[in-house]
Design an enzyme around this catalytic site. Structure first.
Site, PDB file in Angstrom:
ATOM      1  N   LYS A 120       2.090   8.630  -6.564  1.00 36.75           N
ATOM      2  CA  LYS A 120       2.516   8.422  -7.947  1.00 36.75           C
ATOM      3  C   LYS A 120       3.280   9.620  -8.479  1.00 36.75           C
ATOM      4  CE  LYS A 120      -0.630   4.888  -9.654  1.00 36.75           C
ATOM      5  NZ  LYS A 120      -1.695   4.551 -10.615  1.00 36.75           N
ATOM      6  N   LYS A 203       6.585  -8.550  -0.474  1.00 37.10           N
ATOM      7  CA  LYS A 203       5.658  -9.276  -1.335  1.00 37.10           C
ATOM      8  C   LYS A 203       6.314  -9.608  -2.663  1.00 37.10           C
ATOM      9  CE  LYS A 203       1.413  -7.626  -2.003  1.00 37.10           C
ATOM     10  NZ  LYS A 203       0.113  -6.919  -1.888  1.00 37.10           N
ATOM     11  N   LYS A 206       6.673  -8.068  -9.578  1.00 38.11           N
ATOM     12  CA  LYS A 206       7.270  -8.145 -10.912  1.00 38.11           C
ATOM     13  C   LYS A 206       8.444  -7.183 -11.048  1.00 38.11           C
ATOM     14  CE  LYS A 206       4.183  -4.705 -12.774  1.00 38.11           C
ATOM     15  NZ  LYS A 206       2.764  -4.504 -12.686  1.00 38.11           N
TER      16      LYS A 206
HETATM   17  N1  TRP Z   1      -7.159   1.822  -9.708  1.00 42.69           N
HETATM   18  C1  TRP Z   1      -7.079   0.388  -9.721  1.00 42.69           C
HETATM   19  C2  TRP Z   1      -5.628  -0.026  -9.497  1.00 42.69           C
HETATM   20  O1  TRP Z   1      -4.731   0.753  -9.709  1.00 42.69           O
HETATM   21  C3  TRP Z   1      -7.576  -0.203 -11.011  1.00 42.69           C
HETATM   22  C4  TRP Z   1      -9.002   0.132 -11.271  1.00 42.69           C
HETATM   23  C5  TRP Z   1      -9.479   0.974 -12.238  1.00 42.69           C
HETATM   24  C6  TRP Z   1     -10.121  -0.395 -10.583  1.00 42.69           C
HETATM   25  N2  TRP Z   1     -10.830   0.983 -12.197  1.00 42.69           N
HETATM   26  C7  TRP Z   1     -11.278   0.170 -11.199  1.00 42.69           C
HETATM   27  C8  TRP Z   1     -10.279  -1.299  -9.519  1.00 42.69           C
HETATM   28  C9  TRP Z   1     -12.552  -0.143 -10.768  1.00 42.69           C
HETATM   29  C10 TRP Z   1     -11.556  -1.592  -9.085  1.00 42.69           C
HETATM   30  C11 TRP Z   1     -12.695  -1.024  -9.701  1.00 42.69           C
HETATM   31  O2  TRP Z   1      -5.388  -1.146  -9.107  1.00 42.69           O
END
Ligand code: TRP
Length: 340
Positions: A120, A203, A206
């Site tokens: 990121k 895939k 969006k």
């Molecule tokens: N980090 C995950 C993503 O970017 C989103 C997420 C935040 C998450 N908290 C979580 C996924 C807890 C599973 C469980 O997709």
């Protein structure tokens, strides 16, 4: 701890999505549809993690709108607030509170090793990189651990985050005594792998340039039909032009898989009904429209009735808060934070 103390027999399963951008057919056939189907066989919690989205949001209004639109979509696809717990992360302040405690139980070194952080930040060259982007896994650990979660269905990109959550929980339990349930990363119920209609090697996404390769769940029937009509196939026009072969005919295979998912058949069975691309495209569009019509209608109703949407979200947030506050109190007691 091996199982959550609020003993129900069904495994507690938590999945969360960030409110960033519109949901498309790939999200639905790949994942969301299984959420709806599985909601009664597990103790399902679904968080709309708006605080996570703040790591990259820099303007007012954006996050709230995206949160309401995602919430409306989750109810529109059939999640029942009386069955599954659908909640907004920021409505449960325990996430931020436990998030801080998690930050104090993870090391700078561990966070530095997160591949998603490196990805990121490298994509944000020259732009603002928030500290939140770095400490993000601590908040995610809080999301998971607050609910005494047994299972977290995740794709490969999120496995490392569930691993670090386990490491944090183990460290916490070693430091302060057995308090947190260790979650497990599980492979989500297999859904269709929907590819872009314009580039069947990638895939459906969006962020697709023209939008033509991506069918949004809110697309009206005419738009859906147009996108399928223009879908990429190939130049083969032989008698077995329509056959299921991902390697040799990725565009056609994608149409067959979408059609199969929408009509509950196998791609091979769908292929038997066709010899030409035109009819396959037209019928696939029609099958997708039939799936999306009720979803779009319900979505529209909910967005037009903010009071009702708010009520549905309150049901979920109340349930979530009940569990989260119990866990946070347990954490405070374990640490020995002075009670208020
Ligand atoms: N980090 C995950 C993503 O970017 C989103 C997420 C935040 C998450 N908290 C979580 C996924 C807890 C599973 C469980 O997709």
């Amino acid at each position: 701890m091996t199982a959550h103390p609020t003993t129900t027999s069904a495994a507690r399963v938590l999945s969360c999505i960030q409110p960033t951008g519109e949901m498309h057919l790939g999200n639905y056939l790949g994942a969301l549809r299984a959420w709806e189907r599985d909601q009664r066989s597990s103790d399902a919690f679904h968080g709309i993690v708006d605080l996570h989205a703040l790591t990259v949001i820099e303007e007012p209004g954006v996050v709230g709108e995206a949160t309401l639109s995602l919430a409306a979509m989750l109810f529109a696809i059939g999640l029942d607030p009386e069955v599954a717990t659908v909640f907004v992360q920021s409505h449960v302040p325990e996430h931020s509170e436990l998030g801080w405690i998690m930050q104090c139980n993870v090391s700078h070194g561990e966070l530095s090793r997160m591949t998603q952080f490196k990805d990121k930040t490298s994509k944000r060259e020259g732009r603002f990189v928030s500290a939140g982007l770095f400490t993000y896994p601590a908040l995610q650990a809080a999301d998971i651990l607050l609910y005494d979660t047994d299972q977290v269905p995740v794709g490969d990109d999120q496995r490392q985050h569930v691993e670090i959550t386990r490491d944090i929980a183990i460290r916490f339990n070693n430091r302060f005594g057995d308090t947190l349930v260790l979650p497990e990363a599980v492979t989500p119920t297999a859904g269709a792998r929907v590819m872009s209609l314009q580039d069947p090697m990638s895939k459906m996404s969006k962020s697709d340039e023209s939008g033509a390769g991506c069918v949004f769940l809110t697309d009206d029937p005419a738009t859906v039909t147009k996108k399928f009509k223009r879908a990429v196939t190939d130049s083969d026009t032989g008698p077995d032009a329509v056959r299921y072969d991902r390697g040799a005919k990725p565009g056609v295979a994608n149409l067959l898989e979408i059609n199969a998912a929408a009509t509950d058949r196998t791609p091979q069975a769908v292929a038997e009904d066709y010899s030409r691309y035109g009819p396959l495209k037209a019928d696939t569009a029609e099958a997708v429209v039939a799936v999306l019509d009720p979803i779009r209608a319900r979505y529209g109703e909910l967005l037009a009735d903010p009071g009702e949407l708010e009520r549905l979200l309150r049901v979920g947030s109340d349930k979530a808060r009940h569990v989260a506050s119990t866990t946070l109190a347990r954490v405070h007691r374990a640490i020995g934070i002075v009670a208020r």
